[in-house]
Design a protein around this motif. Structure first.
Motif, short mmCIF file in Angstrom:
data_model
loop_
_atom_site.label_atom_id
_atom_site.label_comp_id
_atom_site.label_asym_id
_atom_site.label_seq_id
_atom_site.Cartn_x
_atom_site.Cartn_y
_atom_site.Cartn_z
N MET A 191 12.98 -19.41 9.72
CA MET A 191 13.61 -19.18 8.43
C MET A 191 12.61 -18.63 7.42
SD MET A 191 16.22 -21.70 6.47
CE MET A 191 15.20 -23.13 6.80
N HIS A 192 11.43 -19.19 7.42
CA HIS A 192 10.45 -18.73 6.44
C HIS A 192 9.90 -17.35 6.81
CE1 HIS A 192 9.61 -22.53 3.94
NE2 HIS A 192 10.83 -22.57 4.43
N ARG A 193 9.89 -17.01 8.09
CA ARG A 193 9.50 -15.66 8.47
C ARG A 193 10.44 -14.64 7.87
NH1 ARG A 193 10.41 -11.65 12.20
NH2 ARG A 193 8.53 -10.51 12.86
N THR A 194 11.74 -14.90 7.96
CA THR A 194 12.71 -13.97 7.41
C THR A 194 12.76 -14.04 5.89
OG1 THR A 194 14.11 -14.01 9.39
CG2 THR A 194 15.16 -13.35 7.34
N ASN A 195 12.87 -15.25 5.36
CA ASN A 195 13.15 -15.39 3.94
C ASN A 195 11.94 -15.18 3.04
OD1 ASN A 195 15.64 -16.05 4.94
ND2 ASN A 195 15.63 -18.17 4.25
N ILE A 196 10.76 -15.59 3.50
CA ILE A 196 9.56 -15.41 2.67
C ILE A 196 8.80 -14.15 3.10
CG2 ILE A 196 7.38 -16.39 1.91
CD1 ILE A 196 8.53 -19.14 2.23
N ARG A 197 8.31 -14.13 4.34
CA ARG A 197 7.58 -12.94 4.78
C ARG A 197 8.44 -11.69 4.64
NH1 ARG A 197 3.37 -11.13 8.44
NH2 ARG A 197 4.03 -9.16 9.39
N GLY A 198 9.70 -11.78 5.07
CA GLY A 198 10.59 -10.62 4.97
C GLY A 198 10.75 -10.14 3.54
N SER A 199 10.92 -11.07 2.61
CA SER A 199 11.06 -10.68 1.21
C SER A 199 9.80 -10.01 0.69
CB SER A 199 11.39 -11.91 0.36
OG SER A 199 12.67 -12.43 0.69
N PHE A 200 8.64 -10.53 1.07
CA PHE A 200 7.39 -9.93 0.60
C PHE A 200 7.15 -8.57 1.25
CE2 PHE A 200 6.69 -13.91 -1.39
CZ PHE A 200 5.67 -13.73 -2.32
N VAL A 201 7.50 -8.43 2.52
CA VAL A 201 7.34 -7.13 3.17
C VAL A 201 8.22 -6.08 2.50
CG1 VAL A 201 7.77 -5.85 5.31
CG2 VAL A 201 6.60 -8.04 5.40
N VAL A 202 9.48 -6.43 2.25
CA VAL A 202 10.39 -5.48 1.59
C VAL A 202 9.92 -5.18 0.17
CG1 VAL A 202 12.75 -5.17 0.72
CG2 VAL A 202 12.37 -6.13 3.01
N ALA A 203 9.52 -6.21 -0.57
CA ALA A 203 9.05 -6.00 -1.94
C ALA A 203 7.78 -5.16 -1.96
CB ALA A 203 8.82 -7.35 -2.62
N ARG A 204 6.89 -5.38 -1.00
CA ARG A 204 5.65 -4.60 -0.95
C ARG A 204 5.95 -3.12 -0.72
NH1 ARG A 204 0.99 -5.32 3.62
NH2 ARG A 204 2.62 -4.27 4.84
N GLU A 205 6.86 -2.84 0.21
CA GLU A 205 7.20 -1.44 0.47
C GLU A 205 7.88 -0.82 -0.75
OE1 GLU A 205 6.49 1.57 3.16
OE2 GLU A 205 5.99 -0.55 3.37
N ALA A 206 8.72 -1.61 -1.41
CA ALA A 206 9.36 -1.11 -2.63
C ALA A 206 8.32 -0.79 -3.70
CB ALA A 206 10.36 -2.14 -3.16
N ALA A 207 7.36 -1.68 -3.89
CA ALA A 207 6.32 -1.47 -4.91
C ALA A 207 5.51 -0.21 -4.62
CB ALA A 207 5.41 -2.69 -4.98
N ARG A 208 5.31 0.08 -3.36
CA ARG A 208 4.52 1.25 -2.99
C ARG A 208 5.30 2.55 -3.10
NH1 ARG A 208 1.61 -1.11 2.56
NH2 ARG A 208 0.02 -2.41 1.50
N ARG A 209 6.62 2.50 -2.87
CA ARG A 209 7.34 3.75 -2.64
C ARG A 209 8.53 4.00 -3.55
NH1 ARG A 209 7.46 4.09 3.92
NH2 ARG A 209 8.54 6.03 3.46
N LEU A 210 8.91 3.03 -4.37
CA LEU A 210 10.04 3.24 -5.26
C LEU A 210 9.69 4.30 -6.31
CD1 LEU A 210 12.70 1.58 -5.05
CD2 LEU A 210 11.96 0.31 -7.05
N ARG A 211 10.65 5.16 -6.60
CA ARG A 211 10.44 6.14 -7.66
C ARG A 211 10.48 5.45 -9.02
NH1 ARG A 211 14.09 11.02 -5.06
NH2 ARG A 211 15.76 9.47 -5.25
N ASP A 212 9.74 6.02 -9.98
CA ASP A 212 9.71 5.44 -11.32
C ASP A 212 11.13 5.35 -11.88
OD1 ASP A 212 7.01 5.45 -11.00
OD2 ASP A 212 6.59 6.92 -12.58
N GLY A 213 11.39 4.25 -12.61
CA GLY A 213 12.72 4.04 -13.18
C GLY A 213 13.65 3.27 -12.28
N GLY A 214 13.16 2.80 -11.14
CA GLY A 214 14.01 2.14 -10.15
C GLY A 214 14.22 0.66 -10.40
N ALA A 215 14.78 0.00 -9.40
CA ALA A 215 15.11 -1.42 -9.50
C ALA A 215 14.94 -2.10 -8.15
CB ALA A 215 16.55 -1.61 -9.99
#
Length: 241
Positions: free
Chosen positions: A106-130
């Motif tokens: 559960m923690h692999r999906t819910n914690i690690r997964g959330s951080f992996v997705v958030a990290r990729e978003a922080a690196r690649r989201l275009r300015d003005g995003g959400a």
């Protein structure tokens, strides 16, 4: 036109969010873990709602697979503006009886997964995003048997304002939506009708939430109208707390 990546989009809140975002004019990458047929159903529903969509299989805890979702969004639609992380796993147990293998899954999906997705978003989201993460109102309700699940989602809530501050200067918002009891397979599985009926009576609105209730909040946070909300956890639960 904005482009959204939605994880856990083959069912439940993720599917409803993908449809709502498509109806609002977004192109959508439908992220899913293990059911390509269900993901393609979501693609069809997003298309019917007026958006364009493609499906992408990814374990959210696998950084290479998550990067692949973003690659697909860039290839098909030109970039990424909105990320909704709805993928999650809920395994319930009194703390004294907790199976640590379940805890780790559960923690692999819910914690690690959330951080992996958030990290990729922080690196690649275009300015003005959400960025919108899906948490749970159980973090506040603290029902018996939910300790490990609530702890995993509490970790997600803890990073929201931190990430919002780290993205200063890019006009990107970071928020979480915390549903209360919602009529999804994730919530309904393993509960008898008396438990479901009791929980449905708890909110002043006297019903379970529906995936569309939560999707509406997600779509608002992803829209220009919701862009002044930042670093917050929105408890979308009908007033159960």
């Amino acid at each position: 036109m904005a482009v959204a990546v939605v994880t856990g989009a083959s069912r439940g809140i993720g599917r409803a969010a993908a449809i709502a975002l498509g109806a609002a004019g977004n192109d959508v990458v439908v992220g899913y873990a293990g059911s390509p047929a269900a993901a393609e159903e979501t693609v069809a529903l997003v298309t019917q709602a007026g958006g364009r969509a493609v499906a992408a299989q990814a374990d959210v805890a696998d950084e290479q697979a998550v990067a692949g979702m973003f690659d697909l969004a860039e290839k098909e639609f030109g970039g990424v503006d909105v990320v909704v992380n709805s993928a999650g796993l809920m395994l319930l147990s009194p703390l004294a009886d907790l199976d640590l293998d379940d805890f780790d899954r559960m923690h692999r999906t819910n914690i690690r997964g959330s951080f992996v997705v958030a990290r990729e978003a922080a690196r690649r989201l275009r300015d003005g995003g959400a960025v919108i993460m899906v948490s749970t109102s159980v973090v506040g309700l603290q029902f018996p048997a939910y300790s490990a699940y609530a702890a995993s989602k509490g970790a997600v809530e803890a990073m929201i304002l931190v990430l919002a501050r780290e993205l200063r200067g890019r006009n990107i918002t970071v928020n979480a939506v915390a549903p209360g009891p919602t009529a999804t397979d994730l919530f309904l599985n393993g509960k008898d009708q008396s438990v479901i009926d009791n929980l449905a009576k708890q909110p002043p609105l006297e019903r379970l939430g529906q995936p569309e209730d939560i999707a509406g909040v997600i779509a608002f946070l992803a829209s220009p109208a919701g862009h002044w909300v930042n670093g917050q956890t929105v408890r979308a639960n009908g007033g159960i707390i």
